[in-house]
Structure formats: C-alpha cells, structure tokens
Design a protein around this motif. Structure first.
Motif, PDB file in Angstrom:
ATOM      1  N   PHE A 132     -45.618 -54.619 -99.062  1.00  0.00           N
ATOM      2  CA  PHE A 132     -45.306 -53.395 -99.813  1.00  0.00           C
ATOM      3  C   PHE A 132     -45.918 -52.176 -99.138  1.00  0.00           C
ATOM      4  N   LEU A 133     -47.140 -52.314 -98.666  1.00  0.00           N
ATOM      5  CA  LEU A 133     -47.821 -51.192 -98.019  1.00  0.00           C
ATOM      6  C   LEU A 133     -47.211 -50.872 -96.654  1.00  0.00           C
ATOM      7  N   GLU A 134     -46.755 -51.912 -95.964  1.00  0.00           N
ATOM      8  CA  GLU A 134     -46.183 -51.698 -94.622  1.00  0.00           C
ATOM      9  C   GLU A 134     -44.755 -51.168 -94.680  1.00  0.00           C
ATOM     10  N   GLN A 135     -43.973 -51.651 -95.665  1.00  0.00           N
ATOM     11  CA  GLN A 135     -42.540 -51.337 -95.675  1.00  0.00           C
ATOM     12  C   GLN A 135     -42.068 -50.561 -96.907  1.00  0.00           C
ATOM     13  N   GLY A 136     -42.887 -50.547 -97.956  1.00  0.00           N
ATOM     14  CA  GLY A 136     -42.502 -49.829 -99.174  1.00  0.00           C
ATOM     15  C   GLY A 136     -42.122 -50.770-100.299  1.00  0.00           C
ATOM     16  N   PHE A 137     -42.374 -50.346-101.534  1.00  0.00           N
ATOM     17  CA  PHE A 137     -42.125 -51.198-102.700  1.00  0.00           C
ATOM     18  C   PHE A 137     -40.645 -51.479-102.921  1.00  0.00           C
ATOM     19  N   LYS A 138     -39.793 -50.516-102.622  1.00  0.00           N
ATOM     20  CA  LYS A 138     -38.349 -50.697-102.797  1.00  0.00           C
ATOM     21  C   LYS A 138     -37.767 -51.518-101.647  1.00  0.00           C
ATOM     22  N   GLU A 185     -70.936 -40.287 -97.328  1.00  0.00           N
ATOM     23  CA  GLU A 185     -70.341 -41.233 -98.267  1.00  0.00           C
ATOM     24  C   GLU A 185     -68.846 -40.971 -98.436  1.00  0.00           C
ATOM     25  N   LEU A 186     -68.468 -39.694 -98.594  1.00  0.00           N
ATOM     26  CA  LEU A 186     -67.049 -39.358 -98.759  1.00  0.00           C
ATOM     27  C   LEU A 186     -66.227 -39.752 -97.531  1.00  0.00           C
ATOM     28  N   TYR A 187     -66.789 -39.558 -96.335  1.00  0.00           N
ATOM     29  CA  TYR A 187     -66.081 -39.949 -95.112  1.00  0.00           C
ATOM     30  C   TYR A 187     -65.942 -41.470 -95.011  1.00  0.00           C
ATOM     31  N   GLU A 188     -66.977 -42.194 -95.432  1.00  0.00           N
ATOM     32  CA  GLU A 188     -66.922 -43.657 -95.403  1.00  0.00           C
ATOM     33  C   GLU A 188     -65.876 -44.175 -96.385  1.00  0.00           C
ATOM     34  N   ILE A 189     -65.820 -43.558 -97.559  1.00  0.00           N
ATOM     35  CA  ILE A 189     -64.827 -43.966 -98.565  1.00  0.00           C
ATOM     36  C   ILE A 189     -63.417 -43.672 -98.064  1.00  0.00           C
ATOM     37  N   LYS A 190     -63.236 -42.491 -97.478  1.00  0.00           N
ATOM     38  CA  LYS A 190     -61.909 -42.128 -96.937  1.00  0.00           C
ATOM     39  C   LYS A 190     -61.474 -43.146 -95.881  1.00  0.00           C
ATOM     40  N   LYS A 191     -62.394 -43.493 -94.992  1.00  0.00           N
ATOM     41  CA  LYS A 191     -62.096 -44.442 -93.915  1.00  0.00           C
ATOM     42  C   LYS A 191     -61.719 -45.814 -94.491  1.00  0.00           C
ATOM     43  N   PHE A 192     -62.483 -46.256 -95.497  1.00  0.00           N
ATOM     44  CA  PHE A 192     -62.222 -47.556 -96.132  1.00  0.00           C
ATOM     45  C   PHE A 192     -60.856 -47.576 -96.819  1.00  0.00           C
ATOM     46  N   VAL A 193     -60.563 -46.525 -97.583  1.00  0.00           N
ATOM     47  CA  VAL A 193     -59.292 -46.465 -98.319  1.00  0.00           C
ATOM     48  C   VAL A 193     -58.113 -46.421 -97.353  1.00  0.00           C
ATOM     49  N   LEU A 246     -57.967 -47.629 -94.362  1.00  0.00           N
ATOM     50  CA  LEU A 246     -57.853 -48.960 -93.755  1.00  0.00           C
ATOM     51  C   LEU A 246     -57.160 -49.911 -94.723  1.00  0.00           C
ATOM     52  N   HIS A 247     -57.537 -49.824 -95.995  1.00  0.00           N
ATOM     53  CA  HIS A 247     -56.984 -50.707 -97.019  1.00  0.00           C
ATOM     54  C   HIS A 247     -55.513 -50.411 -97.285  1.00  0.00           C
ATOM     55  N   LEU A 248     -55.149 -49.126 -97.194  1.00  0.00           N
ATOM     56  CA  LEU A 248     -53.764 -48.732 -97.467  1.00  0.00           C
ATOM     57  C   LEU A 248     -52.904 -48.725 -96.209  1.00  0.00           C
ATOM     58  N   LYS A 249     -53.496 -49.184 -95.091  1.00  0.00           N
ATOM     59  CA  LYS A 249     -52.774 -49.276 -93.811  1.00  0.00           C
ATOM     60  C   LYS A 249     -52.134 -47.938 -93.422  1.00  0.00           C
TER      61      LYS A 249
END
Length: 201
Positions: free
Chosen positions: A13-19, A76-84, A86-89
């Motif tokens: 879903f993250l790579e190609q989309g939910f639809k 902390e904000l930069y680390e969170i941005k980087k993590f999110v 990565l998680h959302l590809k």
C-alpha cells in the motif's frame, strides 16, 4: 499468517497506493491464494483499516522510543522525521491522497489518530525546548502544536506541492526548518545550523 499478510499489505500500500493494490496483487506477491487472505480479512476495506491502524501503532511506538532517548528537542524532531519517512517509504505513491479519495472514512479515523499522536509529542517537545532555553519563552504552545500538525498534513496535498517540483524528502526538511526557525532562540539556532550542516554533508 494474519500478521504476515498485514505486514506485506502495508508495504505494498505504501509503495503503490491503497487503490492501486488489488487482493490479487497481494496474493501473487505472497504466493498464497486469495481465499487465505479472505479467511483473515473479510474484504479489502477491512484489510486497509487494519493496515493503517497497524502502521500508526508502529510509528507511535517508534516515536515513543525516540522520545525516551531524551535528546535535545531540535534533534529529537529531526530523528522523528527521519524515522517516520523511513517507515512511510517516502510515500512515493502518495498513499495518503488515495486513502482520502477512495476510503474517506478510514482516512478520517487515521487523521484523528495522527493528530492525537503528534499533539502529545509536539506539545512535550515545545515545553522541553522552552525549559532548555532553545525555544522562545513566549510561545502559545497549543497554537504552535496545531499549526505544525496542519502544515505537516497540508504539504501532502499533491495539488499544492506536486512531487516533480517538491520531492517529499526535501519538502519535509524544508517544512521542519521553517517550523523551527519560527520558535527557536539564538541558542536554538546554533543547534539547528549544526544539524542542517551535518545533514548536507
């Protein structure tokens, strides 16, 4: 097996989309029958519902882990941005746009949960930054937290920020810097410049 299907479905879903992703695509990708998928999820909408919830739980847990490291609030904000990211590809397929267009009820639930997760995180971050003297002491904390959330969600609007002109990774960096420059003190600016300079190397 349900967890395995959920993980693979979320990835697709993250790579190609939910639809874009069909139940056939998922079955072929996993080398299983559609019947096996339907034995765990009654339909695609239910799969998407559980997939988005699973994704938010994973992101929320990861953010909590980062917060427990007690880094300075800017870092902390930069680390969170980087993590999110990565998680959302990097959200290459703009899944949030497809979710909003084709599954509005699920998108609404996800949007509310995103706000709850982010509000708690950003409020705590702002308070700590003020205590450390790196954020301005006269900030309206609730306003800053809400305007930050509004911006983070608005920059995902493809009509406003088409990917060919605003690559998502650069866009997120620019937005975070924009947010921070509005609330930091001169001491905070020194930390911000160090992070920006190290990221550019």
């Amino acid at each position: 097996m349900k967890e395995t299907i959920l993980n693979k479905a979320t990835e697709l879903f993250l790579e190609q989309g939910f639809k874009s992703v069909t139940m056939d695509d998922l079955a072929n990708e996993m080398g299983i029958s559609k019947k096996t998928i339907y034995s765990h999820f009654e339909n695609k909408t239910k799969l998407i519902e559980e997939s988005t919830s699973h994704l938010l739980n994973s992101i929320s847990a990861g953010i909590d882990d980062i917060r427990e490291l007690h880094k300075n609030p800017i870092e902390e904000l930069y680390e969170i941005k980087k993590f999110v990211m990565l998680h959302l590809k990097d959200e290459k397929s703009s899944p949030q746009y497809q979710l909003q267009k084709y599954y509005p009820k699920i998108h609404k639930i996800m949007h509310t949960r995103q706000f709850e997760i982010m509000e708690d995180c950003v409020l705590a971050n702002i308070k700590r930054g003020m205590e450390h003297g790196i954020y301005r002491e006269n900030l309206n904390i609730d306003f800053v937290a809400r305007i930050y959330f509004t911006g983070v969600t608005s920059i995902k609007d493809l009509k406003l920020f088409p990917v060919n002109r605003f690559p998502i990774r650069k866009l997120m960096d620019d937005y975070l810097e924009y947010h921070l420059r509005g609330i930091i003190t001169p001491e905070g600016r020194i930390i911000l410049h160090k992070i920006i300079n190290s990221n550019e190397k």
